[in-house]
Scaffold this motif. Sequence first.
Motif, mmCIF file in Angstrom:
data_model
loop_
_atom_site.group_PDB
_atom_site.id
_atom_site.type_symbol
_atom_site.label_atom_id
_atom_site.label_comp_id
_atom_site.label_asym_id
_atom_site.label_seq_id
_atom_site.Cartn_x
_atom_site.Cartn_y
_atom_site.Cartn_z
ATOM 1 N N UNK A 1 15.070 6.721 -4.522
ATOM 2 C CA UNK A 1 15.168 5.517 -3.696
ATOM 3 C C UNK A 1 16.080 4.456 -4.317
ATOM 4 N N UNK A 2 16.369 4.550 -5.614
ATOM 5 C CA UNK A 2 17.295 3.606 -6.251
ATOM 6 C C UNK A 2 18.759 3.947 -5.954
ATOM 7 N N UNK A 3 18.994 5.143 -5.442
ATOM 8 C CA UNK A 3 20.347 5.567 -5.081
ATOM 9 C C UNK A 3 20.537 5.639 -3.562
ATOM 10 N N UNK A 4 19.486 5.327 -2.799
ATOM 11 C CA UNK A 4 19.519 5.525 -1.357
ATOM 12 C C UNK A 4 20.579 4.702 -0.644
ATOM 13 N N UNK A 5 21.039 5.215 0.486
ATOM 14 C CA UNK A 5 22.102 4.554 1.242
ATOM 15 C C UNK A 5 21.651 3.208 1.807
ATOM 16 N N UNK A 6 20.408 3.144 2.278
ATOM 17 C CA UNK A 6 19.904 1.875 2.821
ATOM 18 C C UNK A 6 19.887 0.787 1.744
ATOM 19 N N UNK B 1 21.646 0.713 -1.083
ATOM 20 C CA UNK B 1 23.015 0.377 -1.495
ATOM 21 C C UNK B 1 23.687 -0.531 -0.454
ATOM 22 N N UNK B 2 23.445 -0.254 0.821
ATOM 23 C CA UNK B 2 24.028 -1.083 1.882
ATOM 24 C C UNK B 2 23.457 -2.496 1.835
ATOM 25 N N UNK B 3 22.179 -2.606 1.466
ATOM 26 C CA UNK B 3 21.557 -3.922 1.363
ATOM 27 C C UNK B 3 22.189 -4.737 0.240
ATOM 28 N N UNK B 4 22.487 -4.088 -0.873
ATOM 29 C CA UNK B 4 23.158 -4.778 -1.983
ATOM 30 C C UNK B 4 24.545 -5.249 -1.547
ATOM 31 N N UNK B 5 25.256 -4.383 -0.829
ATOM 32 C CA UNK B 5 26.594 -4.757 -0.354
ATOM 33 C C UNK B 5 26.530 -5.947 0.599
ATOM 34 N N UNK B 6 25.485 -6.018 1.401
ATOM 35 C CA UNK B 6 25.325 -7.131 2.329
ATOM 36 C C UNK B 6 25.177 -8.455 1.570
ATOM 37 N N UNK B 7 24.363 -8.414 0.495
ATOM 38 C CA UNK B 7 24.195 -9.624 -0.323
ATOM 39 C C UNK B 7 25.536 -10.023 -0.952
ATOM 40 N N UNK B 8 26.254 -9.043 -1.443
ATOM 41 C CA UNK B 8 27.552 -9.339 -2.072
ATOM 42 C C UNK B 8 28.506 -9.998 -1.071
ATOM 43 N N UNK B 9 28.517 -9.453 0.142
ATOM 44 C CA UNK B 9 29.475 -9.911 1.152
ATOM 45 C C UNK B 9 29.089 -11.270 1.729
ATOM 46 N N UNK B 10 27.812 -11.448 2.052
ATOM 47 C CA UNK B 10 27.391 -12.661 2.749
ATOM 48 C C UNK B 10 27.100 -13.828 1.801
ATOM 49 N N UNK C 1 0.817 -1.216 0.000
ATOM 50 C CA UNK C 1 0.000 0.000 0.000
ATOM 51 C C UNK C 1 0.846 1.260 0.000
ATOM 52 N N UNK C 2 2.048 1.196 0.593
ATOM 53 C CA UNK C 2 2.904 2.378 0.658
ATOM 54 C C UNK C 2 3.518 2.666 -0.716
ATOM 55 N N UNK C 3 4.011 3.876 -0.875
ATOM 56 C CA UNK C 3 4.711 4.225 -2.105
ATOM 57 C C UNK C 3 6.011 3.431 -2.214
ATOM 58 N N UNK C 4 6.498 3.285 -3.449
ATOM 59 C CA UNK C 4 7.770 2.600 -3.658
ATOM 60 C C UNK C 4 8.875 3.383 -2.952
ATOM 61 N N UNK C 5 9.722 2.675 -2.189
ATOM 62 C CA UNK C 5 10.805 3.320 -1.461
ATOM 63 C C UNK C 5 11.985 2.353 -1.348
ATOM 64 N N UNK C 6 12.982 2.726 -0.568
ATOM 65 C CA UNK C 6 14.165 1.879 -0.421
ATOM 66 C C UNK C 6 13.814 0.521 0.187
#
Length: 271
Positions: A230-235, A237-246, A193-198
């Motif tokens: 929201x496609x450039x947001x820090x949260x 980007x950090x989530x993508x880095x987490x997937x890469x690392x783990x 229901x919410x708008x698209x966000x990070x």
Amino acid sequence: MIQRLTDEELKSLIEAYNAEKDRNARLRIHCVILWGKGYDWATIKDVLMISEGMIHEVIKKYRMSGISSLTENRYKGHNYKMTAEQEKAVVEFVKEHLVTSTKVVINWIQGHGGIVYSKQGMNDFLNRHGFVYKKPQGIPGKHPSAKEQKAVMYGWIEKDKEKFFKTNTSRAKINVNGAYNPLTQEVIGIEHEENVNQQSNMKLIDKILEKDFKGTEKHKLYLVMDNARYNHGKLFQAHLEKWKREKRIEIEVLYLPPYSPNLNLIERLWK
């Protein structure tokens, strides 16, 4: 035609007439002005469309008590229906609720005090207390039914003030965030229901990786995205880095040129 009142008396009456807002008080003052200028009763009766009995009563009051007798509150005396405390309670009720018709207030007064008002009497009461019948302001909110939205068109609201009510379409609004794979023609999406966000982007990435990368030897994901904030947001980007690392998955994000929605393949799906 012989003038019955002095110029000073007529001047005072005219000033009182111009300053008075109550239409019935203005009518009484107008009657005395015409009489004071020397018009006969028949002419005053025709011009103002009032009875001879009213003319007699108004002139009698003016002779006895002056202008103040013509402008006194018509709700006082034997026609006064509510006490000051009762009036205050009614005013608070109208302020706190979106009253769409006088019938709502009439029923409320009858239920709380046993006092009966006519529709015109209640119109006069609300106008006297500074309320006007106008359209409230809509603000985005949850999803009222079509019946509720149709009913809230106009209401009694304080003059020079606004009243707000929540609006939306009659259908519940659902946002869809999705990804399209041009090689397999597969679409992966999430609804909310919410708008698209990070946060919704992060959930979408989780769904893509869990579906397409779990138990496989794939190690790289290309994401083609537009330049929404929201496609450039820090949260995100950090989530993508987490997937890469783990998960040891390489993720490369390719941002489209600004103002180029036609290059985003999923836009064809949304249309």
